[in-house]
Motif scaffolding. Structure first.
Motif, PDB file in Angstrom:
ATOM      1  N   LEU A 269       0.849  -1.193   0.000  1.00 35.55           N
ATOM      2  CA  LEU A 269       0.000   0.000   0.000  1.00 35.55           C
ATOM      3  C   LEU A 269       0.885   1.244   0.000  1.00 35.55           C
ATOM      4  N   GLY A 272      -2.844   6.220   1.687  1.00 38.46           N
ATOM      5  CA  GLY A 272      -4.051   5.937   2.464  1.00 38.46           C
ATOM      6  C   GLY A 272      -4.272   6.993   3.515  1.00 38.46           C
ATOM      7  N   HIS A 346      -4.734   3.207   6.960  1.00 40.31           N
ATOM      8  CA  HIS A 346      -5.923   2.544   6.428  1.00 40.31           C
ATOM      9  C   HIS A 346      -6.023   2.837   4.942  1.00 40.31           C
ATOM     10  N   GLY A 347      -6.436   1.837   4.175  1.00 37.99           N
ATOM     11  CA  GLY A 347      -6.634   2.030   2.743  1.00 37.99           C
ATOM     12  C   GLY A 347      -7.839   2.908   2.477  1.00 37.99           C
ATOM     13  N   ASP A 348      -8.020   3.298   1.241  1.00 39.06           N
ATOM     14  CA  ASP A 348      -9.128   4.174   0.877  1.00 39.06           C
ATOM     15  C   ASP A 348     -10.483   3.512   1.071  1.00 39.06           C
ATOM     16  N   ASP A 349     -10.509   2.175   1.145  1.00 38.10           N
ATOM     17  CA  ASP A 349     -11.751   1.464   1.414  1.00 38.10           C
ATOM     18  C   ASP A 349     -12.038   1.330   2.897  1.00 38.10           C
ATOM     19  N   ARG A 353      -4.436  -1.123   7.532  1.00 37.18           N
ATOM     20  CA  ARG A 353      -3.242  -1.534   6.791  1.00 37.18           C
ATOM     21  C   ARG A 353      -1.983  -1.323   7.606  1.00 37.18           C
TER      22      ARG A 353
END
Length: 354
Positions: A269, A272, A346-349, A353
């Motif tokens: 990743l 984010g 955290h990821g965009d979803d 992470r």
């Protein structure tokens, strides 16, 4: 054993959208779990199903080795061995304190009822109050009597339905501590339903955050606060500083507040949302090396600490900085900001992470 297992719990009212959508929760024996969530998330529906006041559409509820709710099973409330502490105590106004506490002690002789009543009143710090009427007690004392009444029949599970709402803030803290001590002394498993984040984090052994009829995350208070599963939970359980960040090869996120080391650098990743807490941001001199400059826009003083709001170039949303001790800044002044500790990514979803 008094372990509570809830699996696949579903409930709708009429033709409307489901209130509970396959909710699952396990509370170990002797633990106090807080069910936390916004209004309408399904907290009260969950409590009423466990208590036996509502029928579930699907799912199971087991307490120890007994099934309370399941396919073709709905054990009546009076057979569940569950004590309930409702909002504002709900004591019987025409009965004195002792008779309120002894109300559920059926099938025992008078001497045993009196002994158990005195034992419970002593446990909640109200020894000698048995002859008083409910209207002669303070709100906090009434809640203690309600707890004594719930514990008197030796339930396997105690359900507390936002029991501290009617108390003022100074009294609430003391009563919460007394209730927790009494529950631990009896070894009863307990579930506290609340919308108060501070209450959940400071009182419970385990906190389950409910969102849209499901448990979004269930963990210890410390892990929930430090390692929330997504940005929504992070913001819901406490003040959060959320920053866009890109990840360097060394696992450090580059943000508007500078470089932030990540706890458990993510694999693959590269960008984010970085999560920090306000206490991880420190005010420094504007000319200090390695700090980011900002402008103070607001100061909220709480006595034990203060929240200083600062705008930072390159970040659209002002950030909150929790400051202990004397305040040295005012709105309109420039300040330096330094990040202490690690952030979560955290990821965009919304997925965690790191």
């Amino acid at each position: 054993m008094n372990e509570l297992h809830i699996e696949g719990l579903t409930k709708s009212y009429g033709a409307g959208e489901p209130v509970l959508r396959g909710l699952a929760l396990t509370v170990r024996a002797g633990a106090l779990a807080a069910v936390l969530g916004p209004s309408g998330c399904g907290k009260t529906t969950l409590l009423r199903i466990v208590a036996g006041f509502l029928h579930a559409d699907a799912g199971t509820v087991r307490l120890g080795d007994r099934t309370l709710v399941g396919p073709g099973v709905h054990l009546p409330p009076e057979r569940r061995r569950i004590g309930i502490v409702p909002q504002e105590g709900a004591l019987f106004p025409h009965l004195n304190v002792a008779r309120n506490v002894a109300f559920g002690l059926t099938g025992t002789d008078r001497a045993e009822r009196r002994r158990r009543t005195e034992e419970m009143l002593d446990l909640v710090g109200l020894a000698g109050h048995g002859d008083r009427m409910p209207h002669e007690l303070s709100g906090g004392q009434q809640q203690r009597v309600a707890l004594a009444r719930a514990l008197a029949p030796r339930p396997q599970l105690v359900l507390l339905d936002e029991p501290f709402n009617a108390l003022d803030s100074a009294l609430r803290t003391g009563v919460r501590s007394d209730v927790r001590a009494a529950l631990r002394a009896t070894g009863a498993t307990a579930v506290l339903v609340t919308h108060d984040q501070q209450e959940a984090l400071s009182t419970a052994d385990l906190v389950a955050v409910v969102r849209d009829g499901r448990v979004a995350q269930c963990d210890t208070p410390q892990n929930l606060y430090r390692r929330p599963a997504d940005p929504w939970i992070a913001d819901f359980v406490g003040d959060a500083v959320l920053l866009r960040g890109t990840v360097d090869d060394d696992g450090t996120a580059v943000t508007a507040l500078g470089a932030v080391p990540l706890a458990d650098p993510p694999a693959g990743l590269r960008a984010g949302t970085v999560l920090l807490r306000p206490e991880q941001l420190h005010l420094t001199d504007v000319d200090s090396v390695g700090t980011v400059r900002g402008t103070v826009t607001d100061v909220s003083y709480y006595g034990h600490d203060a929240m200083v709001t600062v705008t930072v170039e390159g970040h659209d949303t002002p950030v909150g900085i929790r400051v202990a001790g004397p305040l040295t800044v005012r709105p309109g002044e420039k300040t330096g900001i330094r990040v202490v500790g690690e952030g979560g990514l955290h990821g965009d979803d919304g997925s965690p992470r790191g």
